[in-house]
Design a protein around this motif. Structure first.
Motif, PDB file in Angstrom:
ATOM      1  N   CYS A   1       0.825  -1.209   0.000  1.00  0.00           N
ATOM      2  CA  CYS A   1       0.000   0.000   0.000  1.00  0.00           C
ATOM      3  C   CYS A   1       0.862   1.264   0.000  1.00  0.00           C
ATOM      4  O   CYS A   1       0.538   2.238  -0.662  1.00  0.00           O
ATOM      5  CB  CYS A   1      -0.896   0.036   1.235  1.00  0.00           C
ATOM      6  N   ASN A   2       1.958   1.221   0.755  1.00  0.00           N
ATOM      7  CA  ASN A   2       2.866   2.360   0.775  1.00  0.00           C
ATOM      8  C   ASN A   2       2.197   3.650   1.222  1.00  0.00           C
ATOM      9  O   ASN A   2       2.446   4.713   0.649  1.00  0.00           O
ATOM     10  CB  ASN A   2       3.423   2.574  -0.640  1.00  0.00           C
ATOM     11  N   CYS A   3       1.349   3.566   2.221  1.00  0.00           N
ATOM     12  CA  CYS A   3       0.653   4.766   2.689  1.00  0.00           C
ATOM     13  C   CYS A   3       1.657   5.693   3.377  1.00  0.00           C
ATOM     14  O   CYS A   3       2.532   5.224   4.112  1.00  0.00           O
ATOM     15  CB  CYS A   3      -0.426   4.388   3.708  1.00  0.00           C
ATOM     16  N   ASN A   4       1.498   6.975   3.179  1.00  0.00           N
ATOM     17  CA  ASN A   4       2.361   7.929   3.871  1.00  0.00           C
ATOM     18  C   ASN A   4       2.108   7.817   5.373  1.00  0.00           C
ATOM     19  O   ASN A   4       0.971   7.932   5.834  1.00  0.00           O
ATOM     20  CB  ASN A   4       2.079   9.351   3.383  1.00  0.00           C
ATOM     21  N   GLN A   5       3.183   7.599   6.113  1.00  0.00           N
ATOM     22  CA  GLN A   5       3.026   7.290   7.542  1.00  0.00           C
ATOM     23  C   GLN A   5       2.379   8.424   8.322  1.00  0.00           C
ATOM     24  O   GLN A   5       1.641   8.191   9.270  1.00  0.00           O
ATOM     25  CB  GLN A   5       4.385   6.985   8.151  1.00  0.00           C
ATOM     26  N   ILE A   6       2.675   9.653   7.909  1.00  0.00           N
ATOM     27  CA  ILE A   6       2.146  10.793   8.654  1.00  0.00           C
ATOM     28  C   ILE A   6       0.771  11.169   8.143  1.00  0.00           C
ATOM     29  O   ILE A   6      -0.143  11.457   8.913  1.00  0.00           O
ATOM     30  CB  ILE A   6       3.112  11.984   8.546  1.00  0.00           C
ATOM     31  N   GLY A   7       0.593  11.124   6.806  1.00  0.00           N
ATOM     32  CA  GLY A   7      -0.657  11.588   6.212  1.00  0.00           C
ATOM     33  C   GLY A   7      -1.796  10.614   6.359  1.00  0.00           C
ATOM     34  O   GLY A   7      -2.960  10.985   6.194  1.00  0.00           O
ATOM     35  N   SER A   8      -1.519   9.320   6.651  1.00  0.00           N
ATOM     36  CA  SER A   8      -2.614   8.354   6.658  1.00  0.00           C
ATOM     37  C   SER A   8      -2.914   7.865   8.065  1.00  0.00           C
ATOM     38  O   SER A   8      -2.084   7.939   8.957  1.00  0.00           O
ATOM     39  CB  SER A   8      -2.271   7.186   5.734  1.00  0.00           C
ATOM     40  N   MET A   9      -4.090   7.326   8.216  1.00  0.00           N
ATOM     41  CA  MET A   9      -4.552   6.842   9.512  1.00  0.00           C
ATOM     42  C   MET A   9      -3.792   5.576   9.916  1.00  0.00           C
ATOM     43  O   MET A   9      -3.540   5.349  11.086  1.00  0.00           O
ATOM     44  CB  MET A   9      -6.046   6.491   9.455  1.00  0.00           C
TER      45      MET A   9
ATOM     46  N   GLY B   1      -5.846   0.396  -3.861  1.00  0.00           N
ATOM     47  CA  GLY B   1      -4.576   0.942  -3.395  1.00  0.00           C
ATOM     48  C   GLY B   1      -4.690   2.286  -2.698  1.00  0.00           C
ATOM     49  O   GLY B   1      -3.677   2.915  -2.427  1.00  0.00           O
ATOM     50  N   TYR B   2      -5.925   2.731  -2.403  1.00  0.00           N
ATOM     51  CA  TYR B   2      -6.105   4.029  -1.750  1.00  0.00           C
ATOM     52  C   TYR B   2      -5.981   3.902  -0.232  1.00  0.00           C
ATOM     53  O   TYR B   2      -6.587   3.013   0.358  1.00  0.00           O
ATOM     54  CB  TYR B   2      -7.473   4.638  -2.096  1.00  0.00           C
ATOM     55  N   CYS B   3      -5.209   4.783   0.369  1.00  0.00           N
ATOM     56  CA  CYS B   3      -5.031   4.763   1.818  1.00  0.00           C
ATOM     57  C   CYS B   3      -6.091   5.659   2.464  1.00  0.00           C
ATOM     58  O   CYS B   3      -6.689   6.513   1.803  1.00  0.00           O
ATOM     59  CB  CYS B   3      -3.643   5.294   2.179  1.00  0.00           C
ATOM     60  N   GLU B   4      -6.297   5.455   3.770  1.00  0.00           N
ATOM     61  CA  GLU B   4      -7.262   6.276   4.498  1.00  0.00           C
ATOM     62  C   GLU B   4      -6.528   7.470   5.118  1.00  0.00           C
ATOM     63  O   GLU B   4      -5.619   7.294   5.927  1.00  0.00           O
ATOM     64  CB  GLU B   4      -7.927   5.433   5.585  1.00  0.00           C
ATOM     65  N   CYS B   5      -6.934   8.697   4.722  1.00  0.00           N
ATOM     66  CA  CYS B   5      -6.131   9.873   5.072  1.00  0.00           C
ATOM     67  C   CYS B   5      -6.601  10.536   6.368  1.00  0.00           C
ATOM     68  O   CYS B   5      -7.783  10.528   6.701  1.00  0.00           O
ATOM     69  CB  CYS B   5      -6.223  10.900   3.950  1.00  0.00           C
ATOM     70  N   ARG B   6      -5.631  11.117   7.057  1.00  0.00           N
ATOM     71  CA  ARG B   6      -5.968  11.975   8.202  1.00  0.00           C
ATOM     72  C   ARG B   6      -6.555  13.274   7.681  1.00  0.00           C
ATOM     73  O   ARG B   6      -6.447  13.590   6.490  1.00  0.00           O
ATOM     74  CB  ARG B   6      -4.699  12.307   8.984  1.00  0.00           C
ATOM     75  N   GLU B   7      -7.100  14.075   8.604  1.00  0.00           N
ATOM     76  CA  GLU B   7      -7.725  15.325   8.216  1.00  0.00           C
ATOM     77  C   GLU B   7      -6.723  16.202   7.462  1.00  0.00           C
ATOM     78  O   GLU B   7      -5.569  16.333   7.876  1.00  0.00           O
ATOM     79  CB  GLU B   7      -8.209  16.081   9.464  1.00  0.00           C
ATOM     80  N   GLY B   8      -7.158  16.742   6.328  1.00  0.00           N
ATOM     81  CA  GLY B   8      -6.329  17.665   5.572  1.00  0.00           C
ATOM     82  C   GLY B   8      -5.455  16.989   4.533  1.00  0.00           C
ATOM     83  O   GLY B   8      -5.003  17.635   3.597  1.00  0.00           O
ATOM     84  N   ALA B   9      -5.240  15.643   4.634  1.00  0.00           N
ATOM     85  CA  ALA B   9      -4.382  14.958   3.663  1.00  0.00           C
ATOM     86  C   ALA B   9      -5.214  14.411   2.520  1.00  0.00           C
ATOM     87  O   ALA B   9      -6.419  14.187   2.666  1.00  0.00           O
ATOM     88  CB  ALA B   9      -3.612  13.834   4.345  1.00  0.00           C
TER      89      ALA B   9
ATOM     90  N   PRO C   1      -6.607  21.514  -0.610  1.00  0.00           N
ATOM     91  CA  PRO C   1      -6.463  22.956  -0.767  1.00  0.00           C
ATOM     92  C   PRO C   1      -6.708  23.612   0.596  1.00  0.00           C
ATOM     93  O   PRO C   1      -7.523  23.106   1.380  1.00  0.00           O
ATOM     94  CB  PRO C   1      -7.580  23.327  -1.750  1.00  0.00           C
ATOM     95  N   ASN C   2      -5.995  24.709   0.869  1.00  0.00           N
ATOM     96  CA  ASN C   2      -6.109  25.432   2.144  1.00  0.00           C
ATOM     97  C   ASN C   2      -5.453  24.707   3.323  1.00  0.00           C
ATOM     98  O   ASN C   2      -5.715  25.025   4.461  1.00  0.00           O
ATOM     99  CB  ASN C   2      -7.553  25.773   2.498  1.00  0.00           C
ATOM    100  N   TYR C   3      -4.634  23.677   2.991  1.00  0.00           N
ATOM    101  CA  TYR C   3      -3.815  23.043   4.018  1.00  0.00           C
ATOM    102  C   TYR C   3      -2.365  23.100   3.561  1.00  0.00           C
ATOM    103  O   TYR C   3      -2.083  23.130   2.358  1.00  0.00           O
ATOM    104  CB  TYR C   3      -4.226  21.581   4.224  1.00  0.00           C
ATOM    105  N   TYR C   4      -1.438  23.135   4.487  1.00  0.00           N
ATOM    106  CA  TYR C   4      -0.023  23.076   4.103  1.00  0.00           C
ATOM    107  C   TYR C   4       0.642  21.886   4.772  1.00  0.00           C
ATOM    108  O   TYR C   4       0.157  21.367   5.777  1.00  0.00           O
ATOM    109  CB  TYR C   4       0.693  24.376   4.471  1.00  0.00           C
ATOM    110  N   TRP C   5       1.765  21.392   4.156  1.00  0.00           N
ATOM    111  CA  TRP C   5       2.443  20.184   4.628  1.00  0.00           C
ATOM    112  C   TRP C   5       3.598  20.554   5.536  1.00  0.00           C
ATOM    113  O   TRP C   5       4.499  21.296   5.167  1.00  0.00           O
ATOM    114  CB  TRP C   5       2.980  19.378   3.446  1.00  0.00           C
ATOM    115  N   ARG C   6       3.562  20.124   6.750  1.00  0.00           N
ATOM    116  CA  ARG C   6       4.719  20.240   7.624  1.00  0.00           C
ATOM    117  C   ARG C   6       4.598  19.128   8.650  1.00  0.00           C
ATOM    118  O   ARG C   6       3.865  19.259   9.618  1.00  0.00           O
ATOM    119  CB  ARG C   6       4.710  21.616   8.302  1.00  0.00           C
ATOM    120  N   GLN C   7       5.223  17.950   8.350  1.00  0.00           N
ATOM    121  CA  GLN C   7       5.033  16.751   9.173  1.00  0.00           C
ATOM    122  C   GLN C   7       3.528  16.486   9.335  1.00  0.00           C
ATOM    123  O   GLN C   7       3.039  16.325  10.438  1.00  0.00           O
ATOM    124  CB  GLN C   7       5.662  16.952  10.562  1.00  0.00           C
ATOM    125  N   GLY C   8       2.840  16.463   8.216  1.00  0.00           N
ATOM    126  CA  GLY C   8       1.397  16.302   8.247  1.00  0.00           C
ATOM    127  C   GLY C   8       0.745  17.522   7.611  1.00  0.00           C
ATOM    128  O   GLY C   8       1.436  18.477   7.245  1.00  0.00           O
TER     129      GLY C   8
END
Ligand SMILES: *[C@@H]1O[C@H](CO)[C@@H](O)[C@H](O)[C@H]1NC(C)=O
Ligand SMILES: *[C@@H]1O[C@H](CO)[C@@H](O)[C@H](O)[C@H]1NC(C)=O
Ligand SMILES: *[C@@H]1O[C@H](CO)[C@@H](O)[C@H](O)[C@H]1NC(C)=O
Ligand SMILES: *[C@@H]1O[C@H](CO)[C@@H](O)[C@H](O)[C@H]1NC(C)=O
Ligand SMILES: *[C@@H]1O[C@H](CO)[C@@H](O)[C@H](O)[C@H]1NC(C)=O
Ligand SMILES: [Ca+2]
Length: 527
Positions: free
Chosen positions: A410-418, A426-434, A444-451
């Motif tokens: 799956c290779n889900c982003n460790q920070i961005g996904s639940m 192959g879709y991961c479950e995302c945290r808020e804003g990801a 949109p209207n979110y920025y990336w900084r460790q999440g």
């Protein structure tokens, strides 16, 4: 014509009755049903389906036209080869025609004008299909057989080649091999590659025309002189490692290395009598269908097995889709006389016959559940039949269940996904804003900084005020005198001192320099 072909087919030894039907409709105590058997197509004249290639370019005589003579009539060099005249041309296809009128038609090479440079020619036969030889390969040479030649075979449509048999009038001199005869081979050496002197010596060009690859003599080692005991041969073909493959080819190549010399040394003053001429190449065999077909047809330029037993592929070498509950197996000649079909089974019918789709080769019985289950599924699979993907992996939709690549990480982003699991596409479950399949992008209207974090400021709705500038959507850099998330507050309103004190005193260059020194050299400040 058809009648004749049928007769020919029936003269071939292995075409006899055994293994000729794949199934029959039988009535048992439980009512009528199909019964399945190991089956194979009849042997055929394989030269009718071959494509030929002759190398090197320019080796076929007649372009330009040239004269030649024969060893019997060495000084009457009036025969002519002319590629532009159909009556005098000798193209490769004449090795495979049927000589109805009894007149030999043949491919012929150029003469040995370049002596002492060797006269070399390759004749390559390709079927684009695996063939099991059932009778001798017989090559007929007009005007004498080569004094040195070699037969090679390929099992992979010409990608790799292996020696099949060496032929020379002196095996030691030509190949540094002792001369042997196939008749002298034993049960343990039946698939040995040897050098024979039986087909290369001069005996007069009319008398001895053929060069053989002796399939029958090798079969006879097991089946007896008249091939009467075929059961023993079939048993051996199943049990002796490499024996079946020895008689299987997709391509054959004759490497002609030195022409007939007429029983003496090369006579330089008359090189017109040295050349190769092949009138026929007889290859008898059957399509290899892994005992899963009794018909083989010529379709779109290639032979193709008509697969039964729910198998598919050019050689019936795999199970049909939805019939993969058990791994594919070739049919077997054993037990005699009908063999085993080893048919592919429909998915879901595997009860009591644990299938692991090739991801495990061990099963174990779980007593209290009364199930048989695969153990240690590999390739990131799991489940009773290794039919699911491990957590953190998803099913590769372009791979079959028995494919090593069936599960993709799956290779889900460790920070961005639940978590590290994903859905079937192959879709991961995302945290808020990801967002994104792997949750490595921000909405949109979110920025990336460790999440992903909601924008603090931007150029549209969350404008920094009072001349402040937005730094990477993370904060406003406020001018002196203003503070707050959007620089919306005047410092005077919050802290009266900021307005009353001498303007600029706090931010004077001298004070700043002192402050910085103090930071860098804490000890100095103490003095
Ligand atoms: C014949 O084929 C062999 C490979 O099997 C190759 O090495 C050789 O050069 C070929 N000879 C000619 C004359 O094309
Ligand atoms: C070889 O046979 C396969 C399967 O029948 C076919 O797809 C392919 O086009 C053939 N190749 C040639 C060169 O004829
Ligand atoms: C192949 O599958 C069909 C169903 O499509 C079934 O009727 C038949 O018995 C199967 N044959 C074998 C040999 O298992
Ligand atoms: C999916 O399976 C196919 C077929 O085996 C393979 O070629 C491909 O690389 C696989 N995809 C991934 C992403 O592993
Ligand atoms: C997987 O999730 C994505 C995004 O939520 C969705 O578009 C897709 O339809 C889902 N696939 C399945 C098979 O549920
Ligand atoms: Ca011919």
């Amino acid at each position: 014509m058809l009648y004749l072909a049928a007769l020919l087919v029936h003269c071939v030894p292995l075409a006899m009755a055994q293994y000729d039907i794949c199934k029959s409709w039988v009535t048992t105590d439980d009512g009528p049903s199909w019964e399945f058997y190991a089956c194979q197509p009849k042997a055929m004249r394989m030269k009718d389906y071959v494509t030929v290639r002759v190398d090197p370019a320019g080796i076929t005589c007649g372009d330009p036209p040239e004269r030649f003579c024969t060893h019997e009539n060495p000084y009457l060099c009036s025969d002519e080869c002319d590629a532009s005249n159909p009556d005098l041309a000798h193209p490769p296809k004449l090795m495979f025609d049927s000589e109805d009128e009894g007149l030999a038609t043949y491919w012929q090479s150029v003469t040995w004008r370049r002596y002492p440079e060797p006269l070399l020619a390759n004749i390559t036969l390709s079927w684009n299909k695996s063939i099991e030889l059932t009778d001798d390969i017989v090559i007929t040479f007009e005007y004498g057989r080569p004094t040195i030649m070699m037969l090679e075979k390929s099992l992979d449509n010409g990608r790799t080649w292996h020696p099949y048999q060496y032929y020379a009038d002196d095996c030691m001199e030509a190949f540094s091999m002792p001369a042997r005869r196939v008749r002298d081979l034993s049960t343990t050496s039946a698939n040995r590659v040897l050098c024979t002197e039986e087909y290369s010596r001069w005996a007069g060009s009319k008398k001895e025309k053929t060069v053989r690859f002796e399939v029958r003599d090798r079969f006879a080692i097991f089946a007896g002189p008249d091939l009467k005991n075929m059961d023993n041969l079939y048993t051996r073909l199943e049990s002796a490692k490499g024996l079946k493959d020895f008689f299987t080819v997709t391509d054959l190549r004759m490497r002609l290395l030195r022409p007939a010399l007429g029983g003496t040394y090369v006579q330089r003053e008359n090189l017109y009598k040295y050349f190769y001429a092949v009138s026929n190449i007889e290859v008898t065999g059957r399509c290899k269908c892994n005992l899963h077909a009794n018909l083989c047809t010529f379709k779109e330029g290639s032979l193709q097995c008509e697969c039964e037993h729910n198998t598919t592929g050019q050689d019936c070498g795999k199970c049909k889709k939805n019939f993969r509950s058990r791994s594919w197996r070739a049919g077997s000649y054993l037990p005699l006389p009908n063999g085993s079909p080893n048919a592919c089974a429909a998915a879901g019918s595997a009860f009591g016959n644990c299938e692991c789709y090739g991801h495990s080769n061990r099963c174990s019985y779980i007593d209290f559940l009364n199930v048989v289950t695969c153990v240690s599924c590999k390739h990131n699979t799991r489940g009773q039949h290794c039919q699911h993907c491990r957590l953190g992996f998803y099913r590769n939709s372009s791979a079959e269940l028995d494919d090593e690549n069936v599960c993709i990480e799956c290779n889900c982003n460790q920070i961005g996904s639940m978590h590290d699991r994903c859905n079937e596409t192959g879709y991961c479950e995302c945290r808020e804003g990801a967002m994104g399949p792997k949750c490595d992008d921000c909405l949109p209207n979110y920025y990336w900084r460790q999440g992903c974090f909601p924008n603090v400021c931007d150029d549209e709705l969350l404008l920094c005020q009072n001349g402040g500038t937005c730094y990477q959507n993370q904060r406003c850099i406020c001018p002196v005198g203003f503070k707050g998330v959007l620089c919306q507050q005047s410092r005077c309103e919050v802290d009266k001192q900021d307005c009353d004190g001498a303007p600029g005193a706090r931010g004077s260059p001298a004070a700043l320099a002192l402050a910085m020194l103090a930071l860098q050299l804490p000890g100095w400040v103490d003095l």
